[in-house]
Motif scaffolding. Structure first.
Motif, mmCIF file in Angstrom:
data_model
loop_
_atom_site.group_PDB
_atom_site.id
_atom_site.type_symbol
_atom_site.label_atom_id
_atom_site.label_comp_id
_atom_site.label_asym_id
_atom_site.label_seq_id
_atom_site.Cartn_x
_atom_site.Cartn_y
_atom_site.Cartn_z
ATOM 1 N N ARG A 17 -46.304 -17.995 3.982
ATOM 2 C CA ARG A 17 -45.353 -18.938 3.397
ATOM 3 C C ARG A 17 -43.933 -18.516 3.769
ATOM 4 O O ARG A 17 -43.552 -17.370 3.586
ATOM 5 C CB ARG A 17 -45.506 -18.981 1.886
ATOM 6 N N VAL A 18 -43.156 -19.479 4.285
ATOM 7 C CA VAL A 18 -41.741 -19.283 4.602
ATOM 8 C C VAL A 18 -40.998 -20.415 3.912
ATOM 9 O O VAL A 18 -41.078 -21.563 4.351
ATOM 10 C CB VAL A 18 -41.464 -19.309 6.123
ATOM 11 N N GLY A 19 -40.303 -20.100 2.832
ATOM 12 C CA GLY A 19 -39.696 -21.156 2.036
ATOM 13 C C GLY A 19 -40.793 -22.073 1.536
ATOM 14 O O GLY A 19 -41.774 -21.616 0.962
ATOM 15 N N ASP A 20 -40.670 -23.371 1.804
ATOM 16 C CA ASP A 20 -41.696 -24.312 1.360
ATOM 17 C C ASP A 20 -42.686 -24.669 2.467
ATOM 18 O O ASP A 20 -43.503 -25.562 2.311
ATOM 19 C CB ASP A 20 -41.048 -25.574 0.786
ATOM 20 N N LEU A 21 -42.629 -23.961 3.582
ATOM 21 C CA LEU A 21 -43.555 -24.178 4.689
ATOM 22 C C LEU A 21 -44.679 -23.152 4.664
ATOM 23 O O LEU A 21 -44.502 -22.052 4.171
ATOM 24 C CB LEU A 21 -42.837 -24.016 6.034
ATOM 25 N N VAL A 22 -45.795 -23.545 5.249
ATOM 26 C CA VAL A 22 -46.887 -22.591 5.466
ATOM 27 C C VAL A 22 -47.123 -22.533 6.967
ATOM 28 O O VAL A 22 -47.359 -23.557 7.612
ATOM 29 C CB VAL A 22 -48.168 -23.009 4.725
ATOM 30 N N LEU A 23 -47.034 -21.332 7.525
ATOM 31 C CA LEU A 23 -47.244 -21.115 8.952
ATOM 32 C C LEU A 23 -48.590 -20.449 9.166
ATOM 33 O O LEU A 23 -48.994 -19.586 8.388
ATOM 34 C CB LEU A 23 -46.169 -20.180 9.524
ATOM 35 N N GLY A 24 -49.231 -20.786 10.264
ATOM 36 C CA GLY A 24 -50.469 -20.108 10.627
ATOM 37 C C GLY A 24 -51.686 -20.718 9.981
ATOM 38 O O GLY A 24 -51.635 -21.807 9.396
ATOM 39 N N GLY A 25 -52.787 -19.985 10.079
ATOM 40 C CA GLY A 25 -54.041 -20.491 9.535
ATOM 41 C C GLY A 25 -54.418 -21.799 10.208
ATOM 42 O O GLY A 25 -54.270 -21.959 11.409
ATOM 43 N N ASN A 26 -54.862 -22.751 9.426
ATOM 44 C CA ASN A 26 -55.229 -24.066 9.947
ATOM 45 C C ASN A 26 -54.143 -25.103 9.710
ATOM 46 O O ASN A 26 -54.379 -26.301 9.859
ATOM 47 C CB ASN A 26 -56.548 -24.530 9.312
ATOM 48 N N ASP A 27 -52.955 -24.638 9.323
ATOM 49 C CA ASP A 27 -51.851 -25.557 9.064
ATOM 50 C C ASP A 27 -51.267 -26.093 10.363
ATOM 51 O O ASP A 27 -51.506 -25.564 11.442
ATOM 52 C CB ASP A 27 -50.780 -24.847 8.225
ATOM 53 N N GLU A 28 -50.475 -27.141 10.238
ATOM 54 C CA GLU A 28 -49.879 -27.767 11.415
ATOM 55 C C GLU A 28 -48.913 -26.825 12.117
ATOM 56 O O GLU A 28 -48.399 -25.871 11.522
ATOM 57 C CB GLU A 28 -49.143 -29.046 11.008
ATOM 58 N N VAL A 29 -48.667 -27.083 13.390
ATOM 59 C CA VAL A 29 -47.694 -26.327 14.161
ATOM 60 C C VAL A 29 -46.308 -26.717 13.654
ATOM 61 O O VAL A 29 -46.024 -27.908 13.446
ATOM 62 C CB VAL A 29 -47.838 -26.623 15.669
ATOM 63 N N ILE A 30 -45.453 -25.722 13.439
ATOM 64 C CA ILE A 30 -44.116 -25.951 12.906
ATOM 65 C C ILE A 30 -43.104 -26.012 14.057
ATOM 66 O O ILE A 30 -43.131 -25.175 14.959
ATOM 67 C CB ILE A 30 -43.727 -24.810 11.930
ATOM 68 N N ILE A 31 -42.204 -26.974 13.984
ATOM 69 C CA ILE A 31 -41.154 -27.113 14.993
ATOM 70 C C ILE A 31 -39.982 -26.222 14.580
ATOM 71 O O ILE A 31 -39.424 -26.382 13.493
ATOM 72 C CB ILE A 31 -40.712 -28.576 15.131
ATOM 73 N N GLN A 32 -39.654 -25.273 15.453
ATOM 74 C CA GLN A 32 -38.595 -24.305 15.174
ATOM 75 C C GLN A 32 -37.513 -24.381 16.239
ATOM 76 O O GLN A 32 -37.772 -24.773 17.370
ATOM 77 C CB GLN A 32 -39.139 -22.886 15.212
ATOM 78 N N SER A 33 -36.316 -23.930 15.853
ATOM 79 C CA SER A 33 -35.242 -23.777 16.817
ATOM 80 C C SER A 33 -34.353 -22.626 16.363
ATOM 81 O O SER A 33 -34.578 -22.040 15.306
ATOM 82 C CB SER A 33 -34.428 -25.074 16.936
ATOM 83 N N MET A 34 -33.359 -22.326 17.194
ATOM 84 C CA MET A 34 -32.408 -21.268 16.868
ATOM 85 C C MET A 34 -31.010 -21.776 17.150
ATOM 86 O O MET A 34 -30.769 -22.449 18.159
ATOM 87 C CB MET A 34 -32.690 -20.023 17.705
ATOM 88 N N CYS A 35 -30.086 -21.460 16.257
ATOM 89 C CA CYS A 35 -28.693 -21.868 16.451
ATOM 90 C C CYS A 35 -28.080 -21.075 17.601
ATOM 91 O O CYS A 35 -28.444 -19.923 17.832
ATOM 92 C CB CYS A 35 -27.892 -21.642 15.174
ATOM 93 N N ASN A 36 -27.130 -21.691 18.287
ATOM 94 C CA ASN A 36 -26.485 -21.016 19.407
ATOM 95 C C ASN A 36 -24.992 -20.832 19.192
ATOM 96 O O ASN A 36 -24.234 -20.693 20.148
ATOM 97 C CB ASN A 36 -26.773 -21.747 20.723
ATOM 98 N N VAL A 37 -24.582 -20.843 17.935
ATOM 99 C CA VAL A 37 -23.185 -20.529 17.591
ATOM 100 C C VAL A 37 -23.204 -19.312 16.676
ATOM 101 O O VAL A 37 -24.201 -19.050 16.009
ATOM 102 C CB VAL A 37 -22.477 -21.721 16.902
ATOM 103 N N PRO A 38 -22.098 -18.552 16.630
ATOM 104 C CA PRO A 38 -22.067 -17.371 15.752
ATOM 105 C C PRO A 38 -22.325 -17.764 14.298
ATOM 106 O O PRO A 38 -21.725 -18.704 13.773
ATOM 107 C CB PRO A 38 -20.664 -16.810 15.937
ATOM 108 N N THR A 39 -23.207 -17.046 13.645
ATOM 109 C CA THR A 39 -23.595 -17.355 12.272
ATOM 110 C C THR A 39 -22.415 -17.292 11.321
ATOM 111 O O THR A 39 -22.348 -18.056 10.356
ATOM 112 C CB THR A 39 -24.725 -16.412 11.838
#
Length: 132
Positions: free
Chosen positions: A10-32
């Motif tokens: 569990r990451v926040g309200d998402l569930v990653l892995g197992g038989n769950d759906e593939v999650i669409i991820q990205s990364m910011c490209n500006v300084p945090t």
């Protein structure tokens, strides 16, 4: 396509892995530390289907910006920690949903254990990244 059997996390309200759906991820490209630009970028990514976002945490200004960013976005936030376990601890305090660390570049075993314990206390998953 055959999927590898993995454990759900569990990451926040998402569930990653197992038989769950593939999650669409990205990364910011500006300084945090430029929280407003990061927020704008994340909100745009949300509109096109991004479900999980990662930001780089290079210094304490970046770590402190996590709180502001979290207040304005709607998807889980991952902090990619660079070289200092104290940055991970600050991100955890500021509400990050997941940590990415490279144990080999954040110091001693004791420092890694501090991050692990802080994440355990808040049920925050850790992604181990190793560069070699």
């Amino acid at each position: 396509m055959k999927r590898n059997q993995t454990r759900s996390v569990r990451v926040g309200d998402l569930v990653l892995g197992g038989n769950d759906e593939v999650i669409i991820q990205s990364m910011c490209n500006v300084p945090t530390k430029n929280a407003l630009a990061v927020i704008d970028q994340i909100l745009e990514l949300e509109k096109i289907g991004c479900q999980l976002i990662r930001v780089s945490c290079m210094d304490m200004e970046d770590a402190k910006a996590i709180k502001t960013i979290k207040e304005h976005i709607h998807i889980p936030l991952v902090a990619d920690i660079h070289f200092d376990y104290k940055l991970a601890l600050a991100c955890i305090e500021n509400g990050v949903d997941k940590i990415r660390i490279n144990p080999g570049n954040i110091g001693s075993r004791a420092n890694v254990e501090k991050v692990v314990e802080a994440c355990k206390a808040r049920h925050i998953p850790i992604r181990i990244g190793i560069n070699s």
